[in-house]
Design a protein around this motif. Structure first.
Motif, PDB file in Angstrom:
ATOM      1  N   ILE A 266      15.654  25.098  42.540  1.00 40.35           N
ATOM      2  CA  ILE A 266      16.229  26.209  43.295  1.00 40.35           C
ATOM      3  C   ILE A 266      15.683  27.538  42.770  1.00 40.35           C
ATOM      4  N   PRO A 267      15.014  28.344  43.595  1.00 40.68           N
ATOM      5  CA  PRO A 267      14.442  29.610  43.118  1.00 40.68           C
ATOM      6  C   PRO A 267      15.521  30.673  42.886  1.00 40.68           C
ATOM      7  N   VAL A 268      15.311  31.467  41.849  1.00 38.19           N
ATOM      8  CA  VAL A 268      16.202  32.584  41.525  1.00 38.19           C
ATOM      9  C   VAL A 268      15.386  33.861  41.627  1.00 38.19           C
ATOM     10  N   PHE A 269      15.767  34.761  42.536  1.00 36.80           N
ATOM     11  CA  PHE A 269      15.020  35.984  42.791  1.00 36.80           C
ATOM     12  C   PHE A 269      15.740  37.205  42.230  1.00 36.80           C
ATOM     13  N   PHE A 270      14.939  38.232  41.929  1.00 40.55           N
ATOM     14  CA  PHE A 270      15.469  39.483  41.390  1.00 40.55           C
ATOM     15  C   PHE A 270      15.040  40.679  42.237  1.00 40.55           C
ATOM     16  N   ASN A 271      14.324  40.392  43.335  1.00 38.27           N
ATOM     17  CA  ASN A 271      13.868  41.437  44.238  1.00 38.27           C
ATOM     18  C   ASN A 271      13.819  40.853  45.649  1.00 38.27           C
ATOM     19  N   GLN A 272      14.382  41.573  46.619  1.00 36.99           N
ATOM     20  CA  GLN A 272      14.405  41.096  48.010  1.00 36.99           C
ATOM     21  C   GLN A 272      12.996  40.893  48.561  1.00 36.99           C
ATOM     22  N   GLY A 273      12.033  41.665  48.020  1.00 39.68           N
ATOM     23  CA  GLY A 273      10.662  41.575  48.510  1.00 39.68           C
ATOM     24  C   GLY A 273       9.862  40.421  47.952  1.00 39.68           C
ATOM     25  N   SER A 274      10.466  39.600  47.077  1.00 38.50           N
ATOM     26  CA  SER A 274       9.741  38.466  46.496  1.00 38.50           C
ATOM     27  C   SER A 274       9.664  37.278  47.441  1.00 38.50           C
ATOM     28  N   ALA A 275      10.558  37.217  48.442  1.00 38.60           N
ATOM     29  CA  ALA A 275      10.524  36.109  49.403  1.00 38.60           C
ATOM     30  C   ALA A 275      11.230  36.465  50.701  1.00 38.60           C
ATOM     31  N   TYR A 276      12.461  36.978  50.614  1.00 39.45           N
ATOM     32  CA  TYR A 276      13.290  37.178  51.806  1.00 39.45           C
ATOM     33  C   TYR A 276      12.645  38.090  52.840  1.00 39.45           C
ATOM     34  N   LYS A 277      11.977  39.151  52.383  1.00 36.24           N
ATOM     35  CA  LYS A 277      11.334  40.087  53.299  1.00 36.24           C
ATOM     36  C   LYS A 277       9.865  39.750  53.535  1.00 36.24           C
ATOM     37  N   GLN A 278       9.431  38.628  53.005  1.00 37.52           N
ATOM     38  CA  GLN A 278       8.026  38.237  53.103  1.00 37.52           C
ATOM     39  C   GLN A 278       7.812  37.099  54.099  1.00 37.52           C
ATOM     40  N   TYR A 279       8.359  35.928  53.788  1.00 32.71           N
ATOM     41  CA  TYR A 279       7.972  34.696  54.490  1.00 32.71           C
ATOM     42  C   TYR A 279       8.968  34.378  55.606  1.00 32.71           C
ATOM     43  N   THR A 280       9.102  35.311  56.533  1.00 31.77           N
ATOM     44  CA  THR A 280      10.147  35.210  57.556  1.00 31.77           C
ATOM     45  C   THR A 280       9.903  34.081  58.555  1.00 31.77           C
ATOM     46  N   TRP A 281       8.677  33.620  58.680  1.00 32.52           N
ATOM     47  CA  TRP A 281       8.391  32.491  59.566  1.00 32.52           C
ATOM     48  C   TRP A 281       8.674  31.157  58.894  1.00 32.52           C
ATOM     49  N   HIS A 282       8.614  31.112  57.584  1.00 28.36           N
ATOM     50  CA  HIS A 282       8.612  29.831  56.868  1.00 28.36           C
ATOM     51  C   HIS A 282       9.894  29.512  56.107  1.00 28.36           C
ATOM     52  N   ILE A 283      10.684  30.516  55.777  1.00 23.94           N
ATOM     53  CA  ILE A 283      11.942  30.250  55.095  1.00 23.94           C
ATOM     54  C   ILE A 283      13.078  30.886  55.888  1.00 23.94           C
ATOM     55  N   PRO A 284      14.256  30.257  55.900  1.00 23.57           N
ATOM     56  CA  PRO A 284      15.353  30.734  56.755  1.00 23.57           C
ATOM     57  C   PRO A 284      15.993  32.017  56.242  1.00 23.57           C
ATOM     58  N   LYS A 285      16.735  32.667  57.125  1.00 19.98           N
ATOM     59  CA  LYS A 285      17.386  33.926  56.778  1.00 19.98           C
ATOM     60  C   LYS A 285      18.598  33.725  55.875  1.00 19.98           C
ATOM     61  N   ASN A 286      19.204  32.552  55.943  1.00 20.30           N
ATOM     62  CA  ASN A 286      20.410  32.298  55.150  1.00 20.30           C
ATOM     63  C   ASN A 286      20.028  32.028  53.688  1.00 20.30           C
ATOM     64  N   ARG A 318      27.902  22.981  45.257  1.00 19.26           N
ATOM     65  CA  ARG A 318      27.058  23.981  45.903  1.00 19.26           C
ATOM     66  C   ARG A 318      25.617  23.839  45.426  1.00 19.26           C
ATOM     67  N   VAL A 319      25.428  23.562  44.147  1.00 25.82           N
ATOM     68  CA  VAL A 319      24.082  23.354  43.610  1.00 25.82           C
ATOM     69  C   VAL A 319      23.406  22.203  44.331  1.00 25.82           C
ATOM     70  N   VAL A 320      24.129  21.102  44.530  1.00 25.91           N
ATOM     71  CA  VAL A 320      23.578  19.928  45.219  1.00 25.91           C
ATOM     72  C   VAL A 320      23.170  20.292  46.640  1.00 25.91           C
ATOM     73  N   GLY A 321      24.013  21.066  47.324  1.00 22.81           N
ATOM     74  CA  GLY A 321      23.688  21.487  48.688  1.00 22.81           C
ATOM     75  C   GLY A 321      22.491  22.405  48.740  1.00 22.81           C
ATOM     76  N   MET A 322      22.393  23.325  47.781  1.00 17.50           N
ATOM     77  CA  MET A 322      21.253  24.235  47.734  1.00 17.50           C
ATOM     78  C   MET A 322      19.965  23.463  47.483  1.00 17.50           C
ATOM     79  N   ARG A 323      20.021  22.501  46.555  1.00 20.65           N
ATOM     80  CA  ARG A 323      18.815  21.714  46.266  1.00 20.65           C
ATOM     81  C   ARG A 323      18.369  20.947  47.507  1.00 20.65           C
ATOM     82  N   GLU A 324      19.311  20.387  48.252  1.00 19.92           N
ATOM     83  CA  GLU A 324      18.954  19.657  49.463  1.00 19.92           C
ATOM     84  C   GLU A 324      18.284  20.591  50.468  1.00 19.92           C
ATOM     85  N   ASN A 325      18.781  21.809  50.585  1.00 24.99           N
ATOM     86  CA  ASN A 325      18.166  22.777  51.501  1.00 24.99           C
ATOM     87  C   ASN A 325      16.767  23.163  51.040  1.00 24.99           C
ATOM     88  N   VAL A 326      16.559  23.269  49.729  1.00 19.01           N
ATOM     89  CA  VAL A 326      15.221  23.532  49.186  1.00 19.01           C
ATOM     90  C   VAL A 326      14.272  22.400  49.557  1.00 19.01           C
TER      91      VAL A 326
END
Length: 374
Positions: A266-286, A318-326
């Protein structure tokens, strides 16, 4: 870089017979996206050489490899030459005239910043390719986009896994679901100069990982005898970890984000621009359903073990659910190997397919808006 051009840009094969990393695992360089995309485009089932029928026009120019060739040249004219020559040539082609290049797209295997040197800057980093007047009409697919640009879209860095079938992906997903994860969180990376906030964040992440030595594994990529360049060692580390820390480094994004997703970490981010605002076609908004976000302010004011405290506080279910989503993200973040013997009717939509669909949809929108076509 020559060895990384092997196997359609995937690089040398890794793993041996009977290994978990066989037969579709390669020592893929993170900057090979231009070559990989071109090789896949050559075999794309929707490709046409009749431009009058085309929804979009692909330009197979290796901007990133050209950048690397001239990386240390002081004279910016030499660095900029190939890009200028390309757009000059494109403007002369009949395909350019219909939409002035707005239906053209190309892929850069490096971050956007490498191609955005201001015209007045004669000693700065990179080239001015993306700032050329003609380039403003092109669509760029890149491993990291400028967050203020209208014509750039980020697509995943290449990982080490290039499956040939859906069944291969399913087998890998099943494997990492059952992996025993003995490390709470991991960071694989090198220290960065404390010149800006990115450097400060990474320094704090390393410090907190070291202070949580019983629960965090720090793989120091600054040390010569490290495993950061060994794909198998790196993947095994991520596979044994519940969370993988992804602080910014030289830029906002990291190839490690996609390596960790591939490992079910499960990735842990410290900046919104590291993934959420980048790969909008490939990773979900949630984003909270597949990752953890720790704001910089909270990281720096929350005490020496703030990361551990936050991660330990996440309920196991919740960890188990997050890993499944990953794990579910894997098919759309890998670049598959073209398989001529693919079973009839099998649809394997990978990162390439998602990117091409995004490009076509975007260009169709431009065509409707600016050229008033039905």
């Amino acid at each position: 870089m020559c060895k990384y051009l092997d196997n359609s840009g995937f690089g040398p094969l890794i793993g041996g017979e009977g290994s978990d990393y066989s037969p579709s695992w390669y020592a893929t360089n993170q900057f090979m996206l231009e070559v990989i995309f071109h090789e896949k485009m050559k075999r794309y089932e929707c490709l046409t050489r009749n431009s009058s029928l085309a929804s979009a026009i692909y330009v197979p120019y290796y901007a990133g490899l050209d950048f690397r060739r001239h990386l240390r040249r002081r004279k910016v004219a030499a660095r900029d030459a190939a890009g200028k020559e390309l757009v000059k040539w494109l403007k002369k082609q009949p395909q350019w005239k219909d939409m002035s290049g707005r239906d053209h797209f190309l892929v850069t295997g490096r971050i956007s910043r490498d191609f955005r040197r201001n015209f007045d800057n004669k000693s700065g980093w990179g080239t001015n390719f993306m700032l050329l007047p003609e380039s403003l009409n092109l669509t760029f697919l890149t491993i990291e986009r400028s967050l203020t640009s209208h014509n750039e879209f980020a697509i995943p860095y290449p990982t080490y896994f290039h499956p040939t079938s859906t069944s291969e992906i399913l087998r890998w997903q099943d494997k990492i679901r059952l992996t025993n994860r003995t490390i709470l969180f991991t960071f694989a990376g090198a220290q960065r100069p404390i010149r800006n906030q990115n450097g400060l964040v990474r320094t704090e992440v390393i410090k907190q990982c070291k202070s949580s030595s019983n629960t965090c594994r720090f793989l120091d990529c600054d040390v010569k005898a490290n495993s950061c360049d060994d794909p198998i060692s790196l993947m095994k580390l991520f596979e044994s970890s519940v969370f993988c820390l992804q602080p910014p480094g030289d830029s906002l994004t990291r190839r490690s984000v996609f390596d960790s997703i591939l490992a079910g970490c499960i990735p842990v981010f410290f900046n919104q621009g590291s993934a959420y605002k980048q790969y909008t076609w490939h990773i979900p908004k949630n984003s909270s359903e597949y990752s953890v976000y720790i704001p910089v302010k909270e990281l720096r004011t929350g005490g020496k073990n703030k990361i551990e405290e936050i991660l330990r506080g996440i309920p196991n279910e919740r960890v188990v659910g997050m890993r499944e989503n990953v794990i579910r993200l894997i098919p759309k973040i890998v670049y598959s190997k073209p398989n001529r013997n693919k079973p009839d009717g099998e649809i394997l939509e990978d990162a390439f397919d998602v990117a091409v669909k995004g490009v076509v949809k975007g260009i169709e929108g431009i065509r409707r808006k600016e050229f008033k076509t039905e």
